[in-house]
Design an enzyme around this catalytic site. Structure first.
Site, PDB file in Angstrom:
ATOM      1  N   ASP A 237       0.827  -1.210   0.000  1.00 47.23           N
ATOM      2  CA  ASP A 237       0.000   0.000   0.000  1.00 47.23           C
ATOM      3  C   ASP A 237       0.862   1.263   0.000  1.00 47.23           C
ATOM      4  O   ASP A 237       0.390   2.342   0.309  1.00 47.23           O
ATOM      5  CB  ASP A 237      -0.966   0.003   1.179  1.00 47.23           C
ATOM      6  CG  ASP A 237      -0.240  -0.010   2.506  1.00 47.23           C
ATOM      7  OD1 ASP A 237      -0.888   0.081   3.533  1.00 47.23           O
ATOM      8  OD2 ASP A 237       1.003  -0.109   2.491  1.00 47.23           O
TER       9      ASP A 237
ATOM     10  N   ASP B 163      -6.918 -26.683 -50.646  1.00 47.11           N
ATOM     11  CA  ASP B 163      -7.712 -25.672 -49.931  1.00 47.11           C
ATOM     12  C   ASP B 163      -9.192 -25.848 -50.259  1.00 47.11           C
ATOM     13  O   ASP B 163      -9.653 -26.941 -50.623  1.00 47.11           O
ATOM     14  CB  ASP B 163      -7.176 -24.262 -50.286  1.00 47.11           C
ATOM     15  CG  ASP B 163      -7.416 -23.240 -49.185  1.00 47.11           C
ATOM     16  OD1 ASP B 163      -8.538 -22.697 -49.116  1.00 47.11           O
ATOM     17  OD2 ASP B 163      -6.501 -22.991 -48.375  1.00 47.11           O
ATOM     18  N   ASP B 164      -9.939 -24.798 -50.152  1.00 51.82           N
ATOM     19  CA  ASP B 164     -11.401 -24.782 -50.314  1.00 51.82           C
ATOM     20  C   ASP B 164     -11.837 -25.400 -51.646  1.00 51.82           C
ATOM     21  O   ASP B 164     -11.109 -25.340 -52.632  1.00 51.82           O
ATOM     22  CB  ASP B 164     -11.835 -23.302 -50.262  1.00 51.82           C
ATOM     23  CG  ASP B 164     -13.295 -23.146 -49.922  1.00 51.82           C
ATOM     24  OD1 ASP B 164     -14.028 -24.140 -49.986  1.00 51.82           O
ATOM     25  OD2 ASP B 164     -13.692 -22.009 -49.593  1.00 51.82           O
TER      26      ASP B 164
ATOM     27  N   ARG C 240     -20.405 -13.642 -46.150  1.00 52.85           N
ATOM     28  CA  ARG C 240     -19.838 -14.575 -47.145  1.00 52.85           C
ATOM     29  C   ARG C 240     -20.826 -15.723 -47.399  1.00 52.85           C
ATOM     30  O   ARG C 240     -20.452 -16.875 -47.502  1.00 52.85           O
ATOM     31  CB  ARG C 240     -18.490 -15.116 -46.689  1.00 52.85           C
ATOM     32  CG  ARG C 240     -17.569 -15.471 -47.850  1.00 52.85           C
ATOM     33  CD  ARG C 240     -16.412 -16.345 -47.438  1.00 52.85           C
ATOM     34  NE  ARG C 240     -15.452 -16.477 -48.523  1.00 52.85           N
ATOM     35  CZ  ARG C 240     -14.600 -17.487 -48.645  1.00 52.85           C
ATOM     36  NH1 ARG C 240     -14.564 -18.434 -47.751  1.00 52.85           N
ATOM     37  NH2 ARG C 240     -13.761 -17.549 -49.646  1.00 52.85           N
TER      38      ARG C 240
ATOM     39  N   LYS D 217      -5.984 -27.320 -42.259  1.00 54.71           N
ATOM     40  CA  LYS D 217      -6.114 -25.857 -42.163  1.00 54.71           C
ATOM     41  C   LYS D 217      -7.546 -25.586 -41.722  1.00 54.71           C
ATOM     42  O   LYS D 217      -8.491 -25.836 -42.469  1.00 54.71           O
ATOM     43  CB  LYS D 217      -5.838 -25.224 -43.526  1.00 54.71           C
ATOM     44  CG  LYS D 217      -6.072 -23.713 -43.561  1.00 54.71           C
ATOM     45  CD  LYS D 217      -5.682 -23.160 -44.939  1.00 54.71           C
ATOM     46  CE  LYS D 217      -6.004 -21.677 -45.065  1.00 54.71           C
ATOM     47  NZ  LYS D 217      -5.679 -21.169 -46.410  1.00 54.71           N
ATOM     48  N   TRP D 218      -7.698 -25.109 -40.495  1.00 55.47           N
ATOM     49  CA  TRP D 218      -9.031 -24.887 -39.901  1.00 55.47           C
ATOM     50  C   TRP D 218      -9.374 -23.413 -40.084  1.00 55.47           C
ATOM     51  O   TRP D 218      -8.824 -22.555 -39.410  1.00 55.47           O
ATOM     52  CB  TRP D 218      -9.004 -25.284 -38.416  1.00 55.47           C
ATOM     53  CG  TRP D 218     -10.294 -25.151 -37.683  1.00 55.47           C
ATOM     54  CD1 TRP D 218     -11.125 -24.074 -37.655  1.00 55.47           C
ATOM     55  CD2 TRP D 218     -10.923 -26.135 -36.847  1.00 55.47           C
ATOM     56  NE1 TRP D 218     -12.210 -24.314 -36.864  1.00 55.47           N
ATOM     57  CE2 TRP D 218     -12.116 -25.573 -36.349  1.00 55.47           C
ATOM     58  CE3 TRP D 218     -10.588 -27.423 -36.452  1.00 55.47           C
ATOM     59  CZ2 TRP D 218     -12.975 -26.253 -35.485  1.00 55.47           C
ATOM     60  CZ3 TRP D 218     -11.430 -28.104 -35.585  1.00 55.47           C
ATOM     61  CH2 TRP D 218     -12.618 -27.531 -35.118  1.00 55.47           C
ATOM     62  N   ASP D 219     -10.298 -23.153 -40.995  1.00 56.42           N
ATOM     63  CA  ASP D 219     -10.647 -21.775 -41.354  1.00 56.42           C
ATOM     64  C   ASP D 219     -11.913 -21.341 -40.616  1.00 56.42           C
ATOM     65  O   ASP D 219     -12.665 -22.175 -40.067  1.00 56.42           O
ATOM     66  CB  ASP D 219     -10.873 -21.725 -42.876  1.00 56.42           C
ATOM     67  CG  ASP D 219     -10.646 -20.355 -43.477  1.00 56.42           C
ATOM     68  OD1 ASP D 219     -10.577 -19.369 -42.724  1.00 56.42           O
ATOM     69  OD2 ASP D 219     -10.552 -20.272 -44.724  1.00 56.42           O
TER      70      ASP D 219
ATOM     71  N   CYS E 240      -6.816 -20.344 -38.970  1.00 59.21           N
ATOM     72  CA  CYS E 240      -7.049 -19.354 -40.024  1.00 59.21           C
ATOM     73  C   CYS E 240      -8.432 -18.779 -39.797  1.00 59.21           C
ATOM     74  O   CYS E 240      -9.347 -19.494 -39.387  1.00 59.21           O
ATOM     75  CB  CYS E 240      -6.976 -20.064 -41.379  1.00 59.21           C
ATOM     76  SG  CYS E 240      -7.482 -19.052 -42.777  1.00 59.21           S
TER      77      CYS E 240
ATOM     78  N   ASP F 260      -4.518 -12.930 -45.480  1.00 54.06           N
ATOM     79  CA  ASP F 260      -4.827 -13.192 -46.891  1.00 54.06           C
ATOM     80  C   ASP F 260      -4.083 -12.226 -47.793  1.00 54.06           C
ATOM     81  O   ASP F 260      -4.107 -12.370 -49.012  1.00 54.06           O
ATOM     82  CB  ASP F 260      -6.333 -13.067 -47.137  1.00 54.06           C
ATOM     83  CG  ASP F 260      -7.030 -14.403 -46.908  1.00 54.06           C
ATOM     84  OD1 ASP F 260      -6.331 -15.400 -46.647  1.00 54.06           O
ATOM     85  OD2 ASP F 260      -8.264 -14.447 -46.998  1.00 54.06           O
TER      86      ASP F 260
HETATM   87  C1  DGJ Z   1      -9.911 -17.636 -46.252  1.00 56.62           C
HETATM   88  C2  DGJ Z   1      -8.471 -18.036 -46.084  1.00 56.62           C
HETATM   89  O1  DGJ Z   1      -7.780 -17.029 -45.429  1.00 56.62           O
HETATM   90  C3  DGJ Z   1      -7.871 -18.342 -47.451  1.00 56.62           C
HETATM   91  O2  DGJ Z   1      -6.514 -18.676 -47.314  1.00 56.62           O
HETATM   92  C4  DGJ Z   1      -8.634 -19.468 -48.081  1.00 56.62           C
HETATM   93  O3  DGJ Z   1      -8.463 -20.647 -47.330  1.00 56.62           O
HETATM   94  C5  DGJ Z   1     -10.113 -19.107 -48.175  1.00 56.62           C
HETATM   95  N1  DGJ Z   1     -10.639 -18.701 -46.919  1.00 56.62           N
HETATM   96  C6  DGJ Z   1     -10.925 -20.275 -48.695  1.00 56.62           C
HETATM   97  O4  DGJ Z   1     -12.250 -20.019 -48.702  1.00 56.62           O
END
Ligand code: DGJ
Length: 703
Positions: free
Chosen positions: A49, A339-340, A416, A449-451, A499, A521
């Site tokens: 204190d 990727d996607d 999106r 890669k878990w977005d 991600c 990105d």
């Molecule tokens: C957002 C990610 O940041 C990109 O690298 C890519 O994976 C896209 N999504 C795919 O929809």
């Protein structure tokens, strides 16, 4: 001894160079005593204190409670605000007990309890001696028979010595422009850094640093911290005219309410804090080592990866990916990531999310032929998923419209073209685990890669009682952690990348369960220098995935040489995100050499100590150096940005070398001592805008 107790009322946590001290006052309340340069003995701590102004109210600014609860005359940011069953909204915490646990990371637990009500608070402290970091969290427990509602439950508050000239460093940004460094003098009032989006966010990152306004990369006192939470968070910097700054942080109390039933407990996320007298660079290096040595689920360098996103967007198929894989393997890529676009009816971003079955039009025999091909080429295989999401145009949504967050009578807002699944629901978590476990069990996949491409909106949970619906903010994050934890346990060989539209979910909480992060990105090699610098303030290069991309790409256009793009990306964990089908033989050959070079230096880049020598914010040249832990190897990247007027070429002063050791340096002919390199500097000729050089510094070993 890393945890000292004076046998009465004082405790000190001892790092190699720091001491963190707490003390009980005459009323048995726990106060902060000290955080700064190491004091040898617990009795060296100043009286808690001693900063208290005599005519101040009991909760006045000079009273530095270690875990302040809202009650009595406490007007500053509390860590805890609770309502008891009888409507009383006033908490007074007094000391109950403590425990010291030895071990690799020693721990102190101090138990507090409300004077009257059955609320117990256990403050957990772990001291990381080597890194000079204190990790804190609190466990709030209802030890009585009646319910309690928590309305604010932060992880910790950090007090710094009184003073009026503090400066705050923090990280803010946007999509494709994450982790920009901001520095500002703090004045009386409150500055809140936060996310209310349900994820960490692109807009602010849960890190802070305070200094006296004069710290540099190499010198000066810095207090800093980073939060381990991947949902809505808050760090509040609260300062008063008499100069008592405090920094509180944890789960955002905005729209937060947590019913704590009889016998139940709530554990806050962890908040790591540190002190150094060696400037911002040392603060970052200690966080880097903490992540690498303690937090990260895996150790060792990350493989060079190829990711198909920028090359093919949603237009993926077996033939096209196999052709890219051949090119990738030919330049030395070790991990090929699809990727996607590989699943459901995913032709564009309007459909398919949630339907995690392989699209047979694109991959007629499933993913296995591509995986076999990738493996035959000597690479491992990785896959993109976005598990928390659903498109309204998907089988999953048609079957389970009730699985999303929503408010009755309100149209859920799409972003999106997608909606967010309610991970507070056990059946949703179970479904996600089964789907992902199925993918990993059925295929030879070594990387996910878990977005996560949209933040929360309409965070309703109509199936839950109204008093529990606000739990979704927390339960969603716990849900992501739980699914990741279970997957990691079942598939220990699989690595994960976090991600969220780039770097929207990067924090210590997610880095406890993932091996690396997709930084942004924005793959422009010059913009990246700014984003990467900010990332490096709190997180290590090993976790920072950087792609070499094509000049014309979906987020940003700028011409830059292949070597510049490589050098920018070699400052982290290297990836290639370009359309390799369009690269010439000469480009492929150059890439092959640069990938090979990266493999030779990656231990130093990914696991060494990082020194930010020249900041892109301060001049046209950026220089970052990495030094192996034994100081025998070092690599330095210098990249020129945009030239203005006739700015002279800056001399670059390496750091972290052994002063008496002799080093070979690739830009000089004669070996030279570490001391000379650090004091007289190195001349580096960058031949114009967007030119770059990589310099290697290697100790000349006797014999
Ligand atoms: C957002 C990610 O940041 C990109 O690298 C890519 O994976 C896209 N999504 C795919 O929809």
């Amino acid at each position: 001894m890393p945890v000292l107790f004076d046998g009465g009322c004082r405790w000190a946590l001892q790092g190699k160079n720091v001491t963190y001290g707490i003390e009980l006052d005459d009323e048995n309340r726990l106060r902060h005593a000290y955080f700064g340069a190491r004091l040898p003995r617990v009795t060296d701590l100043p009286k808690a204190d001693s900063y208290h102004f005599p005519h101040e109210s009991p909760g006045g600014p000079g009273v530095r409670y270690e875990y302040p609860a809202w009650g009595s005359m406490y007007y500053r940011e509390p860590c805890l605000k609770a309502t008891f069953a009888d409507g009383v909204r006033d908490t007074r915490l007094v000391y109950e007990d403590h425990k010291i646990e030895e071990g690799e990371v020693p721990r102190l637990i101090v138990g507090l309890r409300d004077e009257l009500y059955s609320l117990r608070v256990s403050l957990h402290y772990r001291i990381f001696e080597e890194q000079d970091l204190v990790e804190r969290y609190a466990v709030l427990e209802n030890v009585g028979g009646e319910g309690i509602t928590l309305e604010q439950a932060l992880s910790a508050v950090w007090h710094v010595p009184p003073g009026s000239s503090y400066r705050l460093t923090h990280l803010a940004g946007q999509f494709a422009g994450e982790t920009q460094v901001y520095r500002e003098e703090i004045s009386p009032g409150k500055k809140v850094l936060e996310s209310r989006r349900g994820i960490t966010s692109h807009h602010a990152n849960p890190f802070f640093a305070l200094d006296w306004g004069d710290a540099t990369e190499d010198a000066g006192e810095v207090w800093f911290g980073a939060l381990g939470w991947s949902g809505s968070w808050k760090i509040s910097v609260d300062h008063d005219v008499r100069g008592h700054p405090q920094v509180s942080g944890g789960i955002n109390d905005f729209d937060f309410s947590w019913p704590l039933e009889a016998g139940a407990s709530f554990t806050t996320p962890f908040f790591v804090g540190g002190y150094t007298s060696d400037g911002f660079g040392a603060a970052s290096r200690s966080l880097h080592r903490y992540v690498m040595d303690h937090l990260s689920p895996t150790k060792g360098p990350r493989p060079v990866l190829y990711n198909s996103w920028e090359a093919t967007l949603f237009d993926v198929n077996e033939e096209g990916q196999a052709a890219l894989a051949e090119k990738a393997a030919s330049i030395g890529v070790e991990l090929f990531v699809l990727d996607d676009g590989w699943f459901g009816e995913r032709r564009d971003d309007r459909r398919g999310l949630g339907d995690w079955w392989v699209n047979r039009k694109k991959f007629p025999d499933g993913l296995d032929p591509l995986i076999e091909k990738v493996k035959a080429l000597g690479m491992s295989f990785g896959l993109w998923v976005e598990p928390e999401m659903v498109n309204p145009d998907s089988d999953l949504y048609r079957q389970h419209p009730e699985w999303i967050y929503r408010f009755p009578h309100r149209e859920p807002t799409e972003s999106r073209n997608q909606l967010l699944l309610n991970l507070a629901k056990e059946e949703v978590r179970e479904h996600l685990f089964e789907v992902l476990d199925g993918l990993l069990t059925g295929h030879d996949i070594s990387f996910i890669k878990w977005d996560m491409n949209r933040p929360f909106s309409e965070p309703g949970w109509p199936e839950a009682p109204p008093g529990r619906q606000r739990e979704v903010w927390v339960r969603h994050v716990w849900g992501v952690y739980e699914v990741l934890e279970r997957l990691r346990e079942r598939h220990p060989g699989v690595a994960f990348e976090t991600c969220a539209s780039g770097g929207g979910r990067v924090d210590l909480g997610i880095l406890r369960l993932t091996d690396q992060a997709w930084t942004s990105d924005n793959t422009d090699p010059y913009d990246r220098l700014f984003i990467q610098e900010g990332f490096s303030i709190a997180y290590p290069a090993r976790a920072m995935m950087c792609w070499v991309a094509d000049p014309e790409k979906w987020v940003r256009n700028r011409e830059a040489s292949l070597s510049y793009r490589f050098h920018s990306a070699m400052m982290g964990s290297l990836g290639i995100g370009a359309d390799l089908m369009r690269w010439t033989e000469a480009e492929l050959e150059e890439a092959r050499e640069l990938v090979e070079k990266y493999k030779q230096i990656r231990d130093t880049v990914q696991e060494g100590d990082q020194y930010r020598l020249l900041s892109p914010r301060e001049g046209r040249t950026t220089a970052v150096q990495y030094v192996s832990r034994d100081r025998s190897r070092s690599v330095l990247f210098a990249l020129c940005g945009v030239r203005r007027f006739t700015e002279p070429e800056p001399r670059i002063f390496p750091r972290g070398l052994e002063p008496d050791a002799l080093y070979n340096i690739t830009v000089e002919h004669e070996p030279v001592t570490g001391a000379a390199l650090m004091r007289r500097g190195v001349e580096i000729n960058l031949e114009g805008e967007l030119s770059s050089v990589m310099v290697e510094i290697t100790e000349v070993r006797a014999g």
